[in-house]
Motif scaffolding. Structure first.
Motif, PDB file in Angstrom:
ATOM      1  N   VAL A 121      18.584  -3.227   4.204  1.00  0.00           N
ATOM      2  CA  VAL A 121      17.676  -2.161   3.774  1.00  0.00           C
ATOM      3  C   VAL A 121      17.553  -2.211   2.253  1.00  0.00           C
ATOM      4  CG1 VAL A 121      19.496  -0.412   3.555  1.00  0.00           C
ATOM      5  CG2 VAL A 121      17.135   0.305   4.024  1.00  0.00           C
ATOM      6  N   LYS A 122      16.400  -1.823   1.737  1.00  0.00           N
ATOM      7  CA  LYS A 122      16.152  -1.803   0.298  1.00  0.00           C
ATOM      8  C   LYS A 122      16.087  -0.364  -0.209  1.00  0.00           C
ATOM      9  CE  LYS A 122      15.603  -6.301  -0.045  1.00  0.00           C
ATOM     10  NZ  LYS A 122      16.596  -7.139  -0.757  1.00  0.00           N
ATOM     11  N   ILE A 123      16.629  -0.134  -1.389  1.00  0.00           N
ATOM     12  CA  ILE A 123      16.500   1.154  -2.071  1.00  0.00           C
ATOM     13  C   ILE A 123      15.306   1.057  -3.019  1.00  0.00           C
ATOM     14  CG2 ILE A 123      17.565   2.763  -3.705  1.00  0.00           C
ATOM     15  CD1 ILE A 123      18.836   2.818  -0.929  1.00  0.00           C
ATOM     16  N   SER A 124      14.396   2.010  -2.908  1.00  0.00           N
ATOM     17  CA  SER A 124      13.159   1.954  -3.699  1.00  0.00           C
ATOM     18  C   SER A 124      12.963   3.240  -4.492  1.00  0.00           C
ATOM     19  CB  SER A 124      11.965   1.756  -2.758  1.00  0.00           C
ATOM     20  OG  SER A 124      10.743   1.841  -3.458  1.00  0.00           O
ATOM     21  N   ASP A 125      12.236   3.103  -5.595  1.00  0.00           N
ATOM     22  CA  ASP A 125      11.830   4.285  -6.358  1.00  0.00           C
ATOM     23  C   ASP A 125      10.533   4.860  -5.785  1.00  0.00           C
ATOM     24  OD1 ASP A 125       9.805   2.558  -7.244  1.00  0.00           O
ATOM     25  OD2 ASP A 125      10.855   2.079  -9.094  1.00  0.00           O
TER      26      ASP A 125
END
Length: 287
Positions: A126-130
């Motif tokens: 999973v990616k953490i995004s702004d």
């Protein structure tokens, strides 16, 4: 990512805000030929970001200054470590001090917050995004800080991506336009851009799936509903979770199987990191 011209424009605005009418105190009490070395010190552990921004700010005030960035953006600093050393005219250093510290404090705060979320989901796909929930005028630098700390950037502005949000759907529903029709309308003019749609419940999700968007954003959904959504959505559609994400629940959200978790708090609510600028007597410390 921000261009050099965009970065310099942001720095110019900050310098004009603080130094545009001069520095009365420094001009009165500090001799122009006085030289010295100062270090910008991290007063607490942090993921550093903004050293290069600070360097540019110092150089804009005085191109004769010698600056060494000791800790690159995205790297960790211990409390007491000098992240940057600047040597030259004391007056020039003092005139730039607050602007340099402001950039370092805020951008390191964004980077540190981002790294905490990235660490929480370590090992999961999973990616953490702004998001676009940024401080006015600082979006490009904040998004850079997110990227430097291992996060992913969402669209930088409204022209860079297609996201059909709740208020779009409310306005369209008043004219009898369904969710699949809204997606089709966006797709027709997308010109190769991916089409994303925001849904707030499983009923909207079912309608969105019929429209075959590229990405579906699950907005403020409960964990159990996210788990159901992951099972409902075909693999051809990416899933993004957003809204109400905290360090306490981000791991559970990631474990539902969503592809991206977007978090506004890493930019709009990042706590500033404490740095100080101190003049060094004798020989400057070796990095």
């Amino acid at each position: 990512m921000a261009t050099q011209a965009q970065i310099e424009q942001i720095i110019d605005v900050a310098l004009a805000e603080d130094l545009g009418r001069g520095d009365r105190t420094t001009e009165l009490v500090i001799p122009q030929n006085m030289g010295g070395t100062a270090g910008i010190i991290a007063k607490e552990p942090a993921v550093v970001c903004g050293g290069e921004i600070a360097r540019i700010a110092f150089m804009k005030v005085d191109q004769t200054l010698q600056i060494k960035v000791n800790i690159p953006d995205g790297q960790k600093a211990k409390a007491g470590e000098p992240v940057l050393l600047v040597t030259g005219r004391v007056a020039s250093i003092l005139k730039t001090e607050r602007v340099a510290l402001n950039f370092l404090s805020h951008l390191s705060g964004v980077a540190t917050a981002t790294s905490q979320f990235v660490e929480k989901v370590k090992g999961l796909d999973v990616k953490i995004s702004d998001t676009r929930k940024t401080l006015p005028g600082l979006r490009l630098l904040e998004k850079y800080a997110v990227y430097a700390a291992g996060g992913q950037n969402h669209r930088p502005d409204l022209a860079s991506g297609i996201i059909i949000k709740d208020n779009h759907l409310v306005a369209l529903a008043a004219r009898g336009v369904s969710i699949p029709d809204a997606i089709a309308k966006a797709r027709a003019g997308a010109k190769g851009m991916k089409v994303e749609i925001e849904v707030q419940n499983l009923e909207q999700l079912q309608q969105a799936i019929l429209g075959k968007p590229d990405i579906i954003m699950l907005d403020n959904m409960a964990i159990d509903d996210m788990k159901k959504a992951v099972k409902m959505v075909p693999a051809s559609i990416s899933l993004e979770a957003s809204g109400g994400i905290t360090l306490e629940n981000v791991r559970a959200v990631a474990e539902t199987g969503v592809d991206v978790i977007s978090i506004g708090a890493i930019t709009h609510s990042a706590r500033a990191i404490d740095f100080s600028l101190s003049f060094i007597t004798g020989r400057p410390p070796q990095a």
